[in-house]
Scaffold this motif. Structure first.
Motif, PDB file in Angstrom:
ATOM      1  N   ALA A  11      10.594  -7.782   0.929  1.00  0.00           N
ATOM      2  CA  ALA A  11      10.529  -7.883  -0.326  1.00  0.00           C
ATOM      3  C   ALA A  11       8.713  -8.027  -0.910  1.00  0.00           C
ATOM      4  CB  ALA A  11      11.136  -8.989  -1.078  1.00  0.00           C
ATOM      5  N   GLU A  12       8.353  -9.247  -0.229  1.00  0.00           N
ATOM      6  CA  GLU A  12       6.940  -9.423  -0.470  1.00  0.00           C
ATOM      7  C   GLU A  12       5.926  -8.319   0.036  1.00  0.00           C
ATOM      8  OE1 GLU A  12       3.461 -12.872   1.488  1.00  0.00           O
ATOM      9  OE2 GLU A  12       5.681 -13.231   1.483  1.00  0.00           O
ATOM     10  N   ARG A  13       6.277  -7.499   1.225  1.00  0.00           N
ATOM     11  CA  ARG A  13       5.513  -6.563   1.489  1.00  0.00           C
ATOM     12  C   ARG A  13       5.553  -5.242   0.661  1.00  0.00           C
ATOM     13  NH1 ARG A  13       7.085  -6.446   6.357  1.00  0.00           N
ATOM     14  NH2 ARG A  13       8.139  -4.637   6.698  1.00  0.00           N
ATOM     15  N   ALA A  14       6.821  -5.083   0.141  1.00  0.00           N
ATOM     16  CA  ALA A  14       6.938  -3.820  -0.613  1.00  0.00           C
ATOM     17  C   ALA A  14       6.466  -4.069  -2.065  1.00  0.00           C
ATOM     18  CB  ALA A  14       8.563  -3.643  -0.777  1.00  0.00           C
ATOM     19  N   ALA A  15       6.498  -5.343  -2.526  1.00  0.00           N
ATOM     20  CA  ALA A  15       5.916  -5.640  -3.879  1.00  0.00           C
ATOM     21  C   ALA A  15       4.431  -5.434  -3.930  1.00  0.00           C
ATOM     22  CB  ALA A  15       6.399  -6.888  -4.288  1.00  0.00           C
ATOM     23  N   ARG A  16       3.793  -6.021  -2.648  1.00  0.00           N
ATOM     24  CA  ARG A  16       2.367  -5.777  -2.291  1.00  0.00           C
ATOM     25  C   ARG A  16       1.934  -4.189  -2.593  1.00  0.00           C
ATOM     26  NH1 ARG A  16      -1.637  -9.099  -1.095  1.00  0.00           N
ATOM     27  NH2 ARG A  16      -0.187 -10.880  -0.242  1.00  0.00           N
ATOM     28  N   ALA A  17       2.972  -3.637  -1.934  1.00  0.00           N
ATOM     29  CA  ALA A  17       2.398  -2.127  -1.670  1.00  0.00           C
ATOM     30  C   ALA A  17       2.601  -1.238  -2.858  1.00  0.00           C
ATOM     31  CB  ALA A  17       3.451  -1.563  -0.654  1.00  0.00           C
ATOM     32  N   GLY A  18       3.754  -1.549  -3.737  1.00  0.00           N
ATOM     33  CA  GLY A  18       3.615  -0.955  -4.820  1.00  0.00           C
ATOM     34  C   GLY A  18       2.730  -1.444  -5.879  1.00  0.00           C
ATOM     35  N   GLY A  19       2.451  -2.664  -5.825  1.00  0.00           N
ATOM     36  CA  GLY A  19       1.128  -3.065  -6.686  1.00  0.00           C
ATOM     37  C   GLY A  19       0.022  -2.442  -6.544  1.00  0.00           C
ATOM     38  N   VAL A  20      -0.552  -2.253  -5.374  1.00  0.00           N
ATOM     39  CA  VAL A  20      -1.661  -1.737  -4.893  1.00  0.00           C
ATOM     40  C   VAL A  20      -1.623  -0.213  -5.722  1.00  0.00           C
ATOM     41  CG1 VAL A  20      -2.888  -0.670  -3.135  1.00  0.00           C
ATOM     42  CG2 VAL A  20      -1.873  -2.890  -2.918  1.00  0.00           C
ATOM     43  N   VAL A  21      -0.579   0.428  -5.624  1.00  0.00           N
ATOM     44  CA  VAL A  21      -0.647   1.716  -6.376  1.00  0.00           C
ATOM     45  C   VAL A  21      -0.774   1.660  -7.592  1.00  0.00           C
ATOM     46  CG1 VAL A  21       0.795   3.693  -6.653  1.00  0.00           C
ATOM     47  CG2 VAL A  21       0.873   2.732  -4.436  1.00  0.00           C
ATOM     48  N   ALA A  22      -0.067   0.656  -8.347  1.00  0.00           N
ATOM     49  CA  ALA A  22      -0.504   0.504  -9.688  1.00  0.00           C
ATOM     50  C   ALA A  22      -1.629   0.031  -9.977  1.00  0.00           C
ATOM     51  CB  ALA A  22       0.473  -0.482 -10.140  1.00  0.00           C
ATOM     52  N   ARG A  23      -2.348  -0.910  -9.295  1.00  0.00           N
ATOM     53  CA  ARG A  23      -3.645  -1.246  -9.425  1.00  0.00           C
ATOM     54  C   ARG A  23      -4.925  -0.102  -9.545  1.00  0.00           C
ATOM     55  NH1 ARG A  23      -5.213  -5.717  -5.321  1.00  0.00           N
ATOM     56  NH2 ARG A  23      -5.755  -3.852  -4.344  1.00  0.00           N
ATOM     57  N   GLN A  24      -4.421   0.776  -8.481  1.00  0.00           N
ATOM     58  CA  GLN A  24      -5.402   1.789  -8.270  1.00  0.00           C
ATOM     59  C   GLN A  24      -5.314   2.762  -9.607  1.00  0.00           C
ATOM     60  OE1 GLN A  24      -3.770   3.561  -4.738  1.00  0.00           O
ATOM     61  NE2 GLN A  24      -4.855   2.566  -3.378  1.00  0.00           N
ATOM     62  N   GLN A  50       6.882   2.736  -7.707  1.00  0.00           N
ATOM     63  CA  GLN A  50       8.219   2.402  -7.430  1.00  0.00           C
ATOM     64  C   GLN A  50       8.686   3.345  -5.972  1.00  0.00           C
ATOM     65  OE1 GLN A  50      11.682   2.258 -10.352  1.00  0.00           O
ATOM     66  NE2 GLN A  50      12.205   4.015  -9.562  1.00  0.00           N
ATOM     67  N   ALA A  51       8.106   4.531  -6.057  1.00  0.00           N
ATOM     68  CA  ALA A  51       8.364   4.977  -4.929  1.00  0.00           C
ATOM     69  C   ALA A  51       7.838   4.734  -3.694  1.00  0.00           C
ATOM     70  CB  ALA A  51       7.534   6.675  -5.167  1.00  0.00           C
ATOM     71  N   GLN A  52       6.697   3.992  -3.890  1.00  0.00           N
ATOM     72  CA  GLN A  52       6.023   3.205  -2.719  1.00  0.00           C
ATOM     73  C   GLN A  52       6.825   1.961  -2.441  1.00  0.00           C
ATOM     74  OE1 GLN A  52       3.073   4.106  -1.024  1.00  0.00           O
ATOM     75  NE2 GLN A  52       4.454   2.439   0.365  1.00  0.00           N
ATOM     76  N   VAL A  53       7.279   1.238  -3.310  1.00  0.00           N
ATOM     77  CA  VAL A  53       8.193   0.049  -3.159  1.00  0.00           C
ATOM     78  C   VAL A  53       9.550   0.526  -2.353  1.00  0.00           C
ATOM     79  CG1 VAL A  53       9.709  -1.601  -3.756  1.00  0.00           C
ATOM     80  CG2 VAL A  53       7.679  -1.280  -4.995  1.00  0.00           C
ATOM     81  N   VAL A  54      10.143   1.485  -2.656  1.00  0.00           N
ATOM     82  CA  VAL A  54      11.417   2.040  -2.044  1.00  0.00           C
ATOM     83  C   VAL A  54      10.843   2.653  -0.864  1.00  0.00           C
ATOM     84  CG1 VAL A  54      12.951   3.814  -2.061  1.00  0.00           C
ATOM     85  CG2 VAL A  54      12.434   2.711  -4.409  1.00  0.00           C
ATOM     86  N   ALA A  55       9.912   3.237  -0.397  1.00  0.00           N
ATOM     87  CA  ALA A  55       9.433   3.820   0.780  1.00  0.00           C
ATOM     88  C   ALA A  55       9.302   2.846   1.681  1.00  0.00           C
ATOM     89  CB  ALA A  55       8.327   4.740   0.702  1.00  0.00           C
ATOM     90  N   THR A  56       8.673   1.654   1.353  1.00  0.00           N
ATOM     91  CA  THR A  56       8.411   0.481   2.164  1.00  0.00           C
ATOM     92  C   THR A  56       9.552  -0.180   2.782  1.00  0.00           C
ATOM     93  OG1 THR A  56       6.200   0.110   1.042  1.00  0.00           O
ATOM     94  CG2 THR A  56       7.129  -1.587   2.324  1.00  0.00           C
ATOM     95  N   VAL A  57      10.460  -0.497   1.759  1.00  0.00           N
ATOM     96  CA  VAL A  57      11.833  -1.126   2.089  1.00  0.00           C
ATOM     97  C   VAL A  57      12.632  -0.074   3.079  1.00  0.00           C
ATOM     98  CG1 VAL A  57      13.940  -1.896   1.283  1.00  0.00           C
ATOM     99  CG2 VAL A  57      11.924  -2.499  -0.111  1.00  0.00           C
ATOM    100  N   ARG A  58      12.695   1.141   2.912  1.00  0.00           N
ATOM    101  CA  ARG A  58      13.504   2.108   3.810  1.00  0.00           C
ATOM    102  C   ARG A  58      12.672   1.902   5.066  1.00  0.00           C
ATOM    103  NH1 ARG A  58      14.609   6.696  -0.670  1.00  0.00           N
ATOM    104  NH2 ARG A  58      16.884   6.057  -0.922  1.00  0.00           N
ATOM    105  N   GLU A  59      11.581   1.771   5.219  1.00  0.00           N
ATOM    106  CA  GLU A  59      11.056   1.786   6.750  1.00  0.00           C
ATOM    107  C   GLU A  59      11.916   0.624   7.489  1.00  0.00           C
ATOM    108  OE1 GLU A  59       6.902   0.859   6.290  1.00  0.00           O
ATOM    109  OE2 GLU A  59       6.578   2.817   5.573  1.00  0.00           O
TER     110      GLU A  59
END
Length: 278
Positions: A11-24, A50-59
């Motif tokens: 959850a921590e890794r996915a939130a960070r990954a999605g947040g990076v996309v949004a920040r850009q 959201q797509a990045q969050v889902v992709a990160t979790v699905r890994e």
């Protein structure tokens, strides 16, 4: 759940990954659409994050279900026969699931205000077992698991204030234009009972600030969305706080109303929330 610590870490890794996309894309040339009203916004950034969050979790958990604020997407597009439809429209009472808000506080985001968050909650049998709320434009990551609650590695703890007249309290929720009287009553009730008031513009940020002791309470007399609340509710509780419904009973995802506090003067906050109702 034996792998609760693993899910909290994801959850921590996915939130960070999605947040990076949004920040850009923050403060960039972002196309803004409306959903149910003139002030209910969604952007392509919401969908990308959201797509990045889902992709990160699905890994890590490819077969798990997702409850997302926006239409469930993958990095290559909407769900298809090749990517099974694992989206759900309510919190599952059994099994594993993930609840995602790619940008909580989209109005702040589109206006260039920094208080918005990417939030992810990991659920088991309808209960949160790990969560993260990442605020990329502020650089803060709030993360919580079965045995920890932290902001950027520092332990979270609710405030120790006991006097309501020293509390800073946040009215939370959204009312359509023809229903603003209830919002007015809520603000009045808070102003009459507590020392000061803030309106943050992000439910998850508000709950994170309560968990961190920066705010003392939040009151919402209306039904809430799981993506706006589940991560933050778990965070407040793990930091020593209290979250109930309008009756003062333990809050859960299908409760009407939400009252969160440091556990002190909680009855006063419940009374403020109820004062908003007819």
């Amino acid at each position: 759940m034996p792998d609760a610590h693993h899910r909290a870490a994801v959850a921590e890794r996915a939130a960070r990954a999605g947040g990076v996309v949004a920040r850009q894309q923050f403060r960039g040339d972002v196309a803004v659409e409306t959903k149910t009203s003139k002030n209910d916004f969604v952007t392509e950034t919401d969908r990308d994050a959201q797509a990045q969050v889902v992709a990160t979790v699905r890994e890590e958990f490819p077969g798990d279900r997702f409850l997302c604020e926006e239409e469930l997407v993958t990095r290559s597009g909407p769900e298809t026969a090749e990517t099974p439809p694992t989206g759900v429209d309510s919190v599952p009472e059994t099994g594993a699931a993930w609840v995602v808000d790619p940008i909580d506080g989209t109005t702040n985001f589109v206006r260039g205000l920094r208080t918005w968050a990417t939030s992810v909650a990991a659920l088991s049998d309808g209960e949160t077992v790990g969560a993260a709320t990442y605020m990329p434009s502020m650089g803060d990551l709030y993360a919580v698991g079965p045995e920890s609650a932290t902001r950027d590695g520092a332990t979270l703890s609710v405030s120790e204030r006991t006097d309501p007249e020293t509390f800073v309290v946040t009215p939370v929720g959204w009312w359509e234009m023809d229903d603003r009287a209830e919002f007015g009553r809520l603000c009045t009730a808070v102003a009459e009972r507590f020392g000061d008031m803030r309106r943050i513009g992000s439910f998850q940020a508000t709950l994170a600030f309560i968990a961190d002791g920066a705010l003392d309470g939040a009151v919402c007399p209306t039904r809430t969305n799981p993506w706006d609340t589940l991560a933050g509710v778990y965070m407040v509780r793990q930091a020593g706080g209290t979250v109930t419904d309008l009756e003062g009973e333990r809050w859960r995802h299908d409760s009407v109303g939400l009252v969160a506090s440091n556990g002190q003067a909680h009855d006063e906050l419940v009374a403020a929330a109820n004062a908003a109702l007819d």
